[in-house]
Design a protein around this motif. Structure first.
Motif, short mmCIF file in Angstrom:
data_model
loop_
_atom_site.label_atom_id
_atom_site.label_comp_id
_atom_site.label_asym_id
_atom_site.label_seq_id
_atom_site.Cartn_x
_atom_site.Cartn_y
_atom_site.Cartn_z
N GLU A 323 12.54 -15.07 -15.02
CA GLU A 323 12.52 -16.54 -15.01
C GLU A 323 12.98 -16.99 -16.40
O GLU A 323 12.35 -16.67 -17.41
CB GLU A 323 11.11 -17.05 -14.70
CG GLU A 323 10.66 -16.71 -13.28
CD GLU A 323 9.34 -17.38 -12.93
OE1 GLU A 323 8.66 -17.90 -13.84
OE2 GLU A 323 8.99 -17.36 -11.73
N ILE A 325 14.71 -19.92 -19.14
CA ILE A 325 15.00 -21.30 -19.56
C ILE A 325 15.73 -21.22 -20.89
O ILE A 325 15.32 -20.48 -21.78
CB ILE A 325 13.70 -22.12 -19.75
CG1 ILE A 325 12.79 -22.00 -18.53
CG2 ILE A 325 14.01 -23.58 -20.05
CD1 ILE A 325 11.38 -22.54 -18.77
N TYR A 330 14.15 -25.91 -22.84
CA TYR A 330 12.70 -25.76 -23.03
C TYR A 330 12.17 -26.83 -23.99
O TYR A 330 11.15 -27.46 -23.74
CB TYR A 330 12.39 -24.36 -23.58
CG TYR A 330 10.92 -24.03 -23.63
CD1 TYR A 330 10.29 -23.40 -22.56
CD2 TYR A 330 10.15 -24.36 -24.75
CE1 TYR A 330 8.93 -23.11 -22.60
CE2 TYR A 330 8.80 -24.08 -24.79
CZ TYR A 330 8.19 -23.45 -23.72
OH TYR A 330 6.84 -23.16 -23.76
N GLU A 336 7.73 -25.19 -19.95
CA GLU A 336 8.08 -24.52 -18.70
C GLU A 336 7.91 -25.41 -17.48
O GLU A 336 8.79 -25.48 -16.61
CB GLU A 336 7.22 -23.26 -18.54
CG GLU A 336 7.49 -22.50 -17.26
CD GLU A 336 6.55 -21.33 -17.07
OE1 GLU A 336 6.31 -20.96 -15.90
OE2 GLU A 336 6.04 -20.79 -18.07
N ARG A 340 10.89 -26.49 -14.99
CA ARG A 340 10.88 -26.09 -13.58
C ARG A 340 11.13 -27.31 -12.68
O ARG A 340 11.93 -27.26 -11.74
CB ARG A 340 9.55 -25.42 -13.24
CG ARG A 340 9.51 -24.78 -11.84
CD ARG A 340 8.09 -24.29 -11.52
NE ARG A 340 7.68 -23.25 -12.45
CZ ARG A 340 7.90 -21.95 -12.25
NH1 ARG A 340 8.56 -21.55 -11.17
NH2 ARG A 340 7.46 -21.06 -13.13
N LEU A 345 14.73 -24.08 -14.78
CA LEU A 345 14.19 -22.71 -14.82
C LEU A 345 14.98 -21.90 -13.79
O LEU A 345 14.97 -22.21 -12.60
CB LEU A 345 12.70 -22.70 -14.49
CG LEU A 345 11.99 -21.34 -14.64
CD1 LEU A 345 10.52 -21.54 -15.00
CD2 LEU A 345 12.10 -20.49 -13.37
#
Length: 366
Positions: A323, A325, A330, A336, A340, A345
């Motif tokens: 996962e 970024i 970020y 996170e 997302r 993400l």
């Protein structure tokens, strides 16, 4: 992954002073006479990266762990080292064990500090050290290449590859050029060339040690060194070991003010690390959580499973996905969860090439 840089140079060029300052220790005895450093001293330093602190703040991390860089202070080389002069065999062996060579060159005048040649000439100093490394490689390959060529005539495939790539390196050495200019034609040649551990194959960073008042501008001598670095496919930076020594023990704010008065924006350590990263083709990725935010180092071109392996070998063996970024996403989106939600993400697989600044979470199964 950190990397290991061997600091070399003639006696009394500021090598040990620079080592002491960079590692903020007095582990290496700095004295005004040759061979004050008999055993190589190793200092671990944290690699400064402001991005790590920004990520840690957003992630609410209790602990921050920088990636580490090792400096090895290797005693001064002298003419004849390849034949064992001045503890030469030991010094050459120590150089063989490092990833890159940080070659300190004296680019300052000071009548109080003796120079082994009684003159300040950084290009001549560089030639002395590089000639000894070249001669050591030349002696090695003049035995190995004919032996490999003989085996190759008998149908040995690996010997044929070895004779080809090391033969190319031998031709360069005979012309007085470093082995790092060798161009392996495929992965197999690259592997064998790397295994040869040639001294002149190691990437080189020239550190021009100047007086305090020339740290921001350099001088005529540093211009010569930069021109040489460009010609040799090396890197060069300007550092004042005296300034770095002054910075030891200062508080961050005090350091900033002191550097500003000298017309400098950053420490010599930062410049050396940045040049070293570029020289070795390294980049940084991050992991972040409530317990800790941490920086990790991989080579450019590393794929996601290799990055996972820097954390733990099980992560690489059982790699499922990463996962990921980007650093900018970020920070801009505030962590996170927001990344997302914004679709920033990404689920990256085994073929993903890690990018500098990636914030990563690895999924694995063992």
């Amino acid at each position: 992954m950190g990397f290991r840089c061997g600091i070399v140079g003639l006696p009394n060029v500021g090598k040990s002073t620079l080592f002491n300052a960079l590692t903020e220790t007095q582990a290496a005895q700095a004295a005004n006479y040759p061979f004050c450093t008999i055993e190589p001293n190793v200092g671990q330093v944290a690699v400064p990266d402001p991005r790590l602190y920004e990520i840690a703040k957003i992630g609410g991390s209790a602990k921050i762990i920088e990636t580490q860089l090792a400096f090895v202070d290797i005693a001064g080389l002298v003419k004849g080292a390849s034949k064992g002069e001045g503890l030469g065999n030991q010094f050459l062996g120590n150089i063989r064990e490092v990833d890159a060579i940080v070659h300190v060159l004296r680019c300052f005048e000071d009548d109080d500090i003796q120079h082994v040649s009684n003159k300040v000439d950084p290009l001549a100093d560089a030639e002395v050290v590089e000639t000894e490394l070249l001669l050591a490689d030349l002696e090695s390959l003049e035995k190995r290449v004919p032996a490999a060529a003989k085996k190759a005539t008998g149908g040995d495939k690996e010997a044929k590859v070895m004779a080809s790539v090391l033969g190319q390196a031998l031709d360069l050495l005979r012309e007085g050029k470093p082995a790092r200019l060798t161009e392996p034609k495929d992965d197999e040649e690259a592997r064998i060339f790397e295994q040869a551990q040639l001294l002149t194959a190691k990437p080189v960073l020239y550190v021009c040690n100047v007086a305090e008042d020339e740290a921001a501008t350099g001088n005529a001598l540093t211009e010569q060194v930069f021109a040489k670095a460009k010609e040799d496919g090396a890197q060069a930076v300007i550092v004042s070991a005296a300034i770095e020594a002054e910075l030891v023990g200062m508080e961050p704010e005090e350091r900033g003010e002191y550097l500003e008065t000298l017309g400098l924006e950053e420490t010599g350590l930062t410049r050396v690390i940045r040049a070293g990263y570029e020289l070795l083709g390294l980049q940084t990725f991050f992991t972040v959580g409530p317990k800790e935010a941490r920086a990790w180092t991989v080579h450019k071109g590393a794929k996601a499973p290799q990055a996972a392996g820097e954390i733990h070998s099980d992560f690489e063996k059982g790699f499922i996905r990463a996962e990921t970024i980007s650093y900018n996403d970020y920070v801009t989106l505030g962590g996170e969860a927001h990344a997302r939600e914004a679709g920033k993400l990404r689920q990256e697989g085994k073929e993903y090439l890690v990018q500098d600044g990636d914030v990563m979470l690895f999924k694995f199964n063992v």
